[in-house]
Design an enzyme around this catalytic site. Structure first.
Site, short mmCIF file in Angstrom:
data_model
loop_
_atom_site.label_atom_id
_atom_site.label_comp_id
_atom_site.label_asym_id
_atom_site.label_seq_id
_atom_site.Cartn_x
_atom_site.Cartn_y
_atom_site.Cartn_z
N ARG A 1 0.36 67.59 30.63
CA ARG A 1 0.98 68.90 30.85
C ARG A 1 0.27 69.64 31.98
O ARG A 1 0.91 70.33 32.78
CB ARG A 1 0.95 69.73 29.57
CG ARG A 1 1.89 69.23 28.48
CD ARG A 1 1.94 70.19 27.31
NE ARG A 1 2.58 71.45 27.68
CZ ARG A 1 2.40 72.61 27.05
NH1 ARG A 1 1.56 72.66 26.02
NH2 ARG A 1 3.02 73.69 27.43
N CYS B 1 -3.97 78.33 28.00
CA CYS B 1 -3.30 77.13 27.52
C CYS B 1 -1.81 77.32 27.78
O CYS B 1 -1.44 77.85 28.82
CB CYS B 1 -3.62 76.90 26.04
SG CYS B 1 -3.23 78.31 24.96
#
Length: 279
Positions: free
Chosen positions: A178, A238
């Site tokens: 990611r 995040c």
């Protein structure tokens, strides 16, 4: 007083008159999972807190998937379940500890020092042969007073300005894929904040889902950020400000105090097409 981690054996010996346990179980793809699991069985006297309803604020499409809750509202919620200044709080979940770490961070954000995460989560409690309960705990409302924050934040404007100023280092807690922008399935844009480093939050844990020893965590963080780095010059993010809290907890365990959270994280950052993306 426990301020980072507590073991199942230590929690079992806590006087519940002075200890509140928070069940923070949650699944991103099933928002009803946590409360249903709580009702099927939880650590005795535990209170349930929902990531979306208690541990996050209202979304407006530009502030990320799990914006911070209003501090005053959270303080009222905590007081309603019996938390006050003298209470030891212990948070747990049944995943990799990220939802418990979110609760840990939020209480510290409100100035509450006596809060810890159950190391190994619900699985560690069960492995120790300790009981579960289905009974709802008795209500014992108290006053939770907000005090000087023990955790600090930065906003998107500060992160944007830092692209030129380079006054802090951003650490992204998402997986390596990611981070690279490969196979993004949660947010509409793949990639990362330019110049960010990557420390997948799962790397803080052993195969048994316990936190690694402090010395090992310290060595791994220094390998990423350089020996002698300044924790105050580290900002964690995040996808939505949840798993980054686990990196913040890991740094506290390692003895690195003072790093900050970018709560909006990638889901907020990528909502504005004017913000740059690195892949």
């Amino acid at each position: 007083m426990y301020t980072t981690l507590i073991s199942a054996a230590q929690l079992a010996q806590q006087d519940r008159a002075h200890c509140i346990v928070l069940d923070c179980r949650f699944q991103l793809d099933n928002a009803d999972y946590g409360h249903a699991a709580y009702e099927q069985g939880h650590i005795p006297d535990a209170r349930y807190l929902h990531l979306d309803y208690h541990l996050s604020g209202s979304k407006n499409g530009r502030n990320g998937r799990h914006p911070l809750p209003d501090g005053q509202r959270l303080a009222v919620d905590l007081g309603a379940i019996g938390v006050d200044a003298d209470m030891q709080v212990v948070a747990y979940d049944d995943g990799s500890g990220q939802y418990a770490a979110r609760a840990w961070w939020l209480l510290r954000w409100l100035g509450h020092e006596k809060v810890a995460v159950l190391d190994g989560g619900l699985a560690a409690w069960k492995a120790a042969g300790l009981p579960l309960d289905q009974a709802a705990p008795a209500r014992n409302s108290r006053r939770f007073a907000i005090r000087a924050a023990l955790q600090q934040t930065v906003d998107a404007d500060a992160v944007q300005a830092n692209l030129e100023q380079q006054s802090f280092t951003v650490v992204d807690a998402r997986s390596a894929d990611r981070f690279r922008g490969v196979g993004e399935t949660i947010d509409p844009v793949g990639g990362h904040i330019p110049g960010a480093a990557n420390r997948f939050f799962m790397n803080n844990l052993t195969a048994e889902q316990h936190y690694k020893p402090a010395a090992q965590l310290r060595a791994e963080w220094e390998a990423l950020l350089g020996e002698g780095f300044d924790p105050a010059a580290i900002v964690h993010q995040c996808g939505s400000g949840v798993t980054a809290c686990q990196n913040l907890l890991a740094m506290e365990i390692a003895g690195f105090h003072g790093s900050r959270l970018y709560p909006g994280s990638w889901s907020e950052w990528c909502s504005d097409p004017a913000r740059p993306v690195e892949r």
